[in-house]
Design a protein around this motif. Structure first.
Motif, mmCIF file in Angstrom:
data_model
loop_
_atom_site.group_PDB
_atom_site.id
_atom_site.type_symbol
_atom_site.label_atom_id
_atom_site.label_comp_id
_atom_site.label_asym_id
_atom_site.label_seq_id
_atom_site.Cartn_x
_atom_site.Cartn_y
_atom_site.Cartn_z
ATOM 1 N N GLU A 1 1.171 -1.122 -0.016
ATOM 2 C CA GLU A 1 0.470 0.011 0.095
ATOM 3 C C GLU A 1 0.592 1.282 -0.003
ATOM 4 O O GLU A 1 1.940 1.065 0.522
ATOM 5 C CB GLU A 1 -0.303 0.225 1.661
ATOM 6 N N TYR B 1 -6.310 5.904 1.985
ATOM 7 C CA TYR B 1 -6.573 5.578 3.407
ATOM 8 C C TYR B 1 -7.736 5.904 3.857
ATOM 9 O O TYR B 1 -8.657 4.700 4.770
ATOM 10 C CB TYR B 1 -5.626 5.736 4.745
ATOM 11 N N ASP C 1 -10.341 2.717 5.548
ATOM 12 C CA ASP C 1 -11.197 3.049 6.441
ATOM 13 C C ASP C 1 -12.903 2.965 7.172
ATOM 14 O O ASP C 1 -12.635 2.718 7.821
ATOM 15 C CB ASP C 1 -10.096 4.186 7.481
ATOM 16 N N ASN D 1 -10.500 -1.459 6.743
ATOM 17 C CA ASN D 1 -9.170 -1.196 7.496
ATOM 18 C C ASN D 1 -8.056 -1.522 6.489
ATOM 19 O O ASN D 1 -8.318 -1.765 5.528
ATOM 20 C CB ASN D 1 -8.813 -1.208 8.643
ATOM 21 N N GLU D 2 -7.100 -2.744 7.654
ATOM 22 C CA GLU D 2 -5.594 -3.115 7.169
ATOM 23 C C GLU D 2 -5.594 -4.599 6.560
ATOM 24 O O GLU D 2 -5.663 -4.659 5.628
ATOM 25 C CB GLU D 2 -4.749 -3.153 7.716
ATOM 26 N N LEU E 1 0.683 -8.574 6.896
ATOM 27 C CA LEU E 1 -0.460 -8.252 8.509
ATOM 28 C C LEU E 1 -0.367 -8.036 9.608
ATOM 29 O O LEU E 1 -0.055 -9.682 10.030
ATOM 30 C CB LEU E 1 -1.370 -8.033 7.424
#
Ligand SMILES: Nc1ncnc2c1ncn2[C@@H]1O[C@H](COP(=O)(O)OP(=O)(O)OP(=O)(O)O)[C@@H](O)[C@H]1O
Ligand SMILES: [Mg+2]
Length: 517
Positions: free
Chosen positions: A63, A128, A132, A137-138, A174
């Protein structure tokens, strides 16, 4: 000197959460795996490769990297935005309005807080923010990967693992760095499942709006690694109408006819025995729903998949886990869904008392498509009229058409056929049903016949003021178009949906493109 460009002049960035699915081939030698593809265009990618140090294949999410200043700016904006964004609004809105909403808020906040950003920084931070606020989110890039089946997190400070359709079990880069961030992520999962998780009720079993199943735990027990979650992604890719032509399950004319019925809001029921292909046909028919229509679907287990934005899928749940919480049956779901005022209601399979809600919904003008288990039209009518369903003949008459699916052996091959399409003319007392059968499959020749005038076409002339000539010309054009798509092997689920959507807007252009006069 030229006037300085302010943040308000920055063009909006387009973020595509559903980029094209890349073709991936299985690679037997693991050490040769090295592939990169897009997950959220143009910002998030995955690089899957053999890591000789770890001695395994790894899944690395890529990312945009924020500078320290950008990270601080993002943090400030996120905090300020959290207070002003109305989440109810966010969840109900279409993607387009959400993108615009976040873009505008972001720009105004940046000005208000005196944050100066170059266009490059603005773009990254915007990514981002949408990731989110709109997504997870991630974890969002993983959810967007068509090939990911399962996502598993066994606690903080340990990598998230996943199951990839082609490369199977993979470790990702992650990691949730602390219990707090993992906890708040689990809370977010619960919230989007419409459920509640807490220390008192530490187990979550739910489904996300897209049908993915979620299990999560929430605990501070020192012996465990803290909160955990698994997401079983919903991944079934449906067969498209041209694909069903290629299997010789039905004819282009049958599909063109169903397309018109769907467009003109007739109520359809797909009938058939176990595994006769009812759900598959239902899903293919759903491709014909006009792009701007609001669609609600209700199922017991998640099978349907429509490549459209304006779709609210929901899944009934039986009582599981702690204290039987979270039980919602089809009846309640259906009642709730009519309050959302959908144009089309799709019910995966009609079995019990929910049928009365469905038929009342149809009677009040909501178009519906569903399936029912039965071998013939007579058994359907019987099933609908006797307990536990028990509909009155008057209510049954809101049904316009039934498609009968069947297994058939053709030249020693097991196949599925759309055996007939029946129009309901009138269902009277004592099970007497007057029907018309415009389409039939002839088993001796393995051919489909358009046998008779359609009664429903007559209904369409009257209701919509279209002449019979216009409607039959339209029917021919669509049959021809579907045939061309089949000939050119255009089977992809997004591709086919795009063509149908385009046809609703600019039919001449689409016909010209595929050489239909
Ligand atoms: N037109 C078709 N041609 C070939 N195979 C098909 C076709 N439609 C469905 N199938 C296969 O048959 C199986 C059952 O399909 P589907 O789930 O659509 O049937 P169903 O009638 O809804 O089943 P159920 O009775 O379980 O609800 C699937 O595995 C699918 O691969
Ligand atoms: Mg089914």
């Amino acid at each position: 000197m030229a006037k300085k460009i302010g943040i308000l002049d920055y063009p909006m960035v387009s973020v595509d959460f559903t980029p094209r699915i890349p073709p991936i081939k299985k690679i037997n030698d693991k050490t040769k795996i090295d592939i990169r593809y897009c997950l959220i265009s143009p910002f998030a990618y995955v690089h899957i490769y053999w890591d000789p140090k770890e001695y395994e294949v790894v899944y690395e999410i890529e990312e945009p990297i924020l500078t320290k200043e950008e990270d601080i700016a993002r943090d400030k904006v996120v905090k300020a935005m959290r207070n002003m964004i109305n989440f109810k609004e966010i969840i109900g809105g279409s993607n387009e309005t959400l993108f615009e909403y976040i873009d505008k808020r972001f720009k105004l906040l940046a000005i208000e807080m005196g944050i100066e950003l170059t266009y490059e920084s603005y773009k990254k931070i915007y990514y981002y923010l949408v990731r989110d606020f709109m997504g997870f989110n991630e974890v969002e890039p993983l959810l967007r990967d068509y090939f990911v089946e399962d996502i598993e997190c066994n606690g903080a400070n340990t990598p998230v693992y996943l199951v990839h359709r082609i490369f199977r079990n993979l470790k990702t880069n992650l990691v949730f760095n602390d219990n707090e961030s993992l906890e708040s992520f689990v809370e977010k999962l619960a919230q989007r499942c419409g459920k509640y998780i807490s220390y008192a009720e530490p187990i979550l079993d739910g489904s996300l709006p897209d049908g993915s199943r979620v299990n999560a735990t929430y605990t501070k027990d020192v012996t465990s690694k803290g909160p955990t979650f698994t997401i079983r992604k919903f991944t079934k890719t449906p067969w498209t109408p041209p694909q069903l032509i290629s299997f010789n399950t039905l004819s282009p004319e049958m599909l063109a006819y169903l397309w018109l019925l769907v467009q003109y809001k007739m109520n359809l029921l797909v009938v058939g025995g176990t595994a006769s292909g009812k759900t598959t046909l239902l899903n293919a028919i759903a491709f014909f729903i006009p792009p701007e229509a609001r669609v609600v679907s209700i199922e017991d287990t998640r099978e349907l998949n429509l490549p459209r934005d304006n779709w609210l899928p929901s899944v009934a749940r039986s009582a599981t886990g702690v204290k039987g919480l979270g039980e919602i049956d089809m009846f309640e779901l259906l009642r709730a869904s009519f309050r959302q005022n959908p144009d089309y209601v799709i019910v995966g399979e009609v079995r019990g008392k929910e049928a009365s809600v469905l038929f009342q919904g149809m009677a009040s003008g909501h178009s519906s498509i569903s399936t029912i288990h039965a071998d013939s039209i007579e058994t359907v009518i019987k099933r609908l009229e006797t307990p536990p369903i028990e509909l009155s003949p008057t209510l049954l008459n809101v049904l316009d058409s039934m498609c009968v699916m069947t297994h058939a052996i053709v030249r020693n091959q097991e196949t599925r056929k759309l055996r007939e399409i029946v129009e309901v003319v009138n269902i009277g007392e004592n099970d007497v049903a007057l029907t018309n059968t415009p389409f039939m499959w002839d088993s001796s020749e393995d051919k489909f016949y358009f046998k008779k005038e359609s009664r429903l076409f007559q209904k369409i002339y009257h209701r919509y003021g279209i002449t019979p000539e216009q409607l039959s010309a339209e029917f021919r054009r669509r049959a021809e178009l579907l045939y061309r798509l089949y000939q050119r092997k255009i089977f992809g689920f997004r591709e086919v949906q795009d063509i149908i959507n385009e046809y609703y807007k600019k039919p001449e252009e689409v016909l010209a493109k595929f050489g239909v006069n």
